[in-house]
Design a protein around this motif. Structure first.
Motif, short mmCIF file in Angstrom:
data_model
loop_
_atom_site.label_atom_id
_atom_site.label_comp_id
_atom_site.label_asym_id
_atom_site.label_seq_id
_atom_site.Cartn_x
_atom_site.Cartn_y
_atom_site.Cartn_z
N THR A 98 0.86 -1.18 0.00
CA THR A 98 0.00 0.00 0.00
C THR A 98 0.90 1.24 0.00
N ILE A 99 0.30 2.40 -0.05
CA ILE A 99 1.08 3.64 -0.13
C ILE A 99 0.50 4.68 0.81
N SER A 100 1.36 5.55 1.33
CA SER A 100 0.93 6.63 2.22
C SER A 100 1.52 7.95 1.73
N ASP A 101 0.74 9.01 1.83
CA ASP A 101 1.22 10.35 1.46
C ASP A 101 1.57 11.18 2.69
N VAL A 102 1.81 10.52 3.82
CA VAL A 102 2.05 11.24 5.07
C VAL A 102 3.23 12.20 4.96
N GLU A 103 4.31 11.81 4.29
CA GLU A 103 5.48 12.68 4.20
C GLU A 103 5.28 13.78 3.17
N ILE A 104 4.53 13.49 2.13
CA ILE A 104 4.27 14.50 1.11
C ILE A 104 3.41 15.63 1.67
N LYS A 105 2.49 15.28 2.57
CA LYS A 105 1.62 16.29 3.18
C LYS A 105 2.34 17.10 4.25
N ARG A 106 3.47 16.60 4.72
CA ARG A 106 4.19 17.27 5.79
C ARG A 106 5.07 18.38 5.22
N ASP A 107 5.08 19.51 5.85
CA ASP A 107 5.93 20.61 5.39
C ASP A 107 7.39 20.31 5.74
N GLY A 108 8.29 20.81 4.92
CA GLY A 108 9.71 20.71 5.23
C GLY A 108 10.29 19.35 4.91
N TYR A 109 11.44 19.05 5.52
CA TYR A 109 12.14 17.80 5.27
C TYR A 109 11.36 16.61 5.81
N SER A 110 11.57 15.45 5.17
CA SER A 110 10.92 14.22 5.59
C SER A 110 11.87 13.43 6.49
N TYR A 111 11.55 13.38 7.77
CA TYR A 111 12.36 12.61 8.70
C TYR A 111 11.60 11.34 9.11
N THR A 112 12.31 10.22 9.08
CA THR A 112 11.69 8.94 9.38
C THR A 112 11.13 8.89 10.79
N ILE A 113 11.78 9.57 11.74
CA ILE A 113 11.29 9.56 13.12
C ILE A 113 9.86 10.07 13.19
N ASP A 114 9.54 11.12 12.43
CA ASP A 114 8.19 11.67 12.43
C ASP A 114 7.20 10.70 11.79
N THR A 115 7.65 9.99 10.76
CA THR A 115 6.78 9.02 10.08
C THR A 115 6.47 7.84 10.98
N ILE A 116 7.47 7.32 11.67
CA ILE A 116 7.24 6.19 12.57
C ILE A 116 6.32 6.60 13.71
N ARG A 117 6.54 7.78 14.27
CA ARG A 117 5.65 8.26 15.34
C ARG A 117 4.21 8.37 14.84
N TYR A 118 4.06 8.84 13.61
CA TYR A 118 2.71 8.97 13.01
C TYR A 118 2.04 7.61 12.91
N PHE A 119 2.74 6.62 12.38
CA PHE A 119 2.11 5.30 12.22
C PHE A 119 1.86 4.62 13.56
N GLN A 120 2.72 4.87 14.53
CA GLN A 120 2.48 4.33 15.87
C GLN A 120 1.18 4.89 16.44
N GLU A 121 0.99 6.17 16.27
CA GLU A 121 -0.23 6.82 16.76
C GLU A 121 -1.46 6.29 16.04
N GLN A 122 -1.32 6.04 14.74
CA GLN A 122 -2.45 5.56 13.95
C GLN A 122 -2.80 4.10 14.23
N MET A 123 -1.79 3.26 14.46
CA MET A 123 -2.00 1.82 14.53
C MET A 123 -1.96 1.23 15.93
N GLY A 124 -1.44 1.99 16.89
CA GLY A 124 -1.48 1.52 18.26
C GLY A 124 -0.27 0.72 18.69
N PRO A 125 -0.23 0.31 19.96
CA PRO A 125 0.96 -0.31 20.55
C PRO A 125 1.17 -1.77 20.18
#
Length: 219
Positions: free
Chosen positions: A76-103
Motif C-alpha cells: 500500500t502507499i501513504s502520502d504522510v510525508e508529502i503532506k508534511r511541510d519541510g524535510y521528511s524525517y523517518t522519526i516523524d513518520t514512525i511516530r505517526y504510524f504508531q499513533e495511527q496503529m497503536g501499541p
C-alpha cells in the motif's frame, strides 16, 4: 496462565522513488516474506534531507509509486510525508504510524545498503532504533560497510538492525534516469505502468516520448 499476544508486523519502505523501480519492489517483496510482515507501506518523501538533486515533483513520484504497488494485495502507499511541510524525517513518520496503529504493532523500516550506511547520521537515530526495526537489503560487496555500521551502534543494533539477502539487482534511480533521458530502453527495469506514466507525462527526458514508449512495447 497469561498469554502474550503476538504483535502485528508492518513494513515501511521510504524513499524519493525517483522513479520507483523493480529493485524497490523486489526488496519489499522479499522482506514481506522473510519477516512475515502483514503489509508493506511505501512512503514517498516530500523533501529528503539526503537527496535533493534532480528530484522531480512529489506529485509525479507519488503517482508512479501508487501505480507500481496497485496490483500487490500486501503493498500500500501513504502520502504522510508529502503532506508534511519541510524535510521528511523517518522519526516523524514512525511516530505517526504508531499513533495511527497503536501499541500492538512492530514496525520494520526496509532500506537498501546505501541507506544503512547513512544510519549513523540520521535524525534521532537512537530513538528510532527503539521505535522500529531496520531491515537492510545487502549487496554482495557491502559486508565490510555493514559490519562497520553495526560496530558503530554496538548493543543498540542487536535485534534491531536485520540483514536481508536479496537477489542481486544492480539498479539505481540515477542510472534509470540517465537511460530515460538518452532514450534507451528500461524494459524489465521499471514496471510497465511506471514507464507509461513517464511517457505520458514527458518526465526525465527531452527526447521524443515515443522513443521510450517504443522500446517498452517491442516484442
Amino acid at each position: 496462565m497469561e498469554t502474550t499476544t503476538k504483535k502485528r508486523r508492518i513494513g515501511i519502505i521510504g524513499g524519493t522513488f525517483n522513479p520507483i523501480h523493480l529493485g524497490h519492489l523486489m526488496i519489499a517483496e522479499v522482506a514481506y516474506e522473510e519477516f512475515e510482515l502483514e503489509q508493506v507501506i511505501f512512503v514517498p518523501t516530500h523533501i529528503s534531507p539526503h537527496k535533493f538533486h534532480d528530484v522531480i515533483s512529489a506529485y509525479h513520484r507519488y503517482a508512479m509509486t501508487a501505480a507500481a504497488v496497485e496490483d500487490n494485495p500486501h503493498f500500500t502507499i501513504s502520502d504522510v510525508e508529502i503532506k508534511r511541510d519541510g524535510y521528511s524525517y523517518t522519526i516523524d513518520t514512525i511516530r505517526y504510524f504508531q499513533e495511527q496503529m497503536g501499541p500492538d504493532v512492530e514496525f520494520y523500516f526496509i532500506a537498501g545498503t546505501d541507506t544503512i550506511e547513512l544510519l549513523p547520521s540520521w535524525h534521532y537515530i537512537d530513538e528510532l532504533l527503539q521505535l522500529c526495526h531496520f531491515i537492510g537489503a545487502m549487496r554482495p560487496d557491502a559486508k565490510e560497510m555493514v559490519d562497520s555500521v553495526l560496530e558503530f551502534f554496538g548493543e543498540k543494533a542487536i535485534g534491531r538492525i536485520h540483514l536481508l539477502q536479496v537477489p542481486e539487482m544492480k539498479l539505481s534511480a540515477t542510472y534509470l534516469r540517465e537511460r530515460l533521458r538518452a532514450g534507451k530502453t528500461v524494459r524489465y527495469m521499471l514496471p510497465k505502468c511506471v514507464v507509461d506514466y513517464i511517457t505520458n507525462n514527458n518526465i526525465y527526458t527531452d527526447v521524443d516520448s515515443t522513443s521510450v514508449l517504443h522500446t517498452e512495447h517491442t516484442n
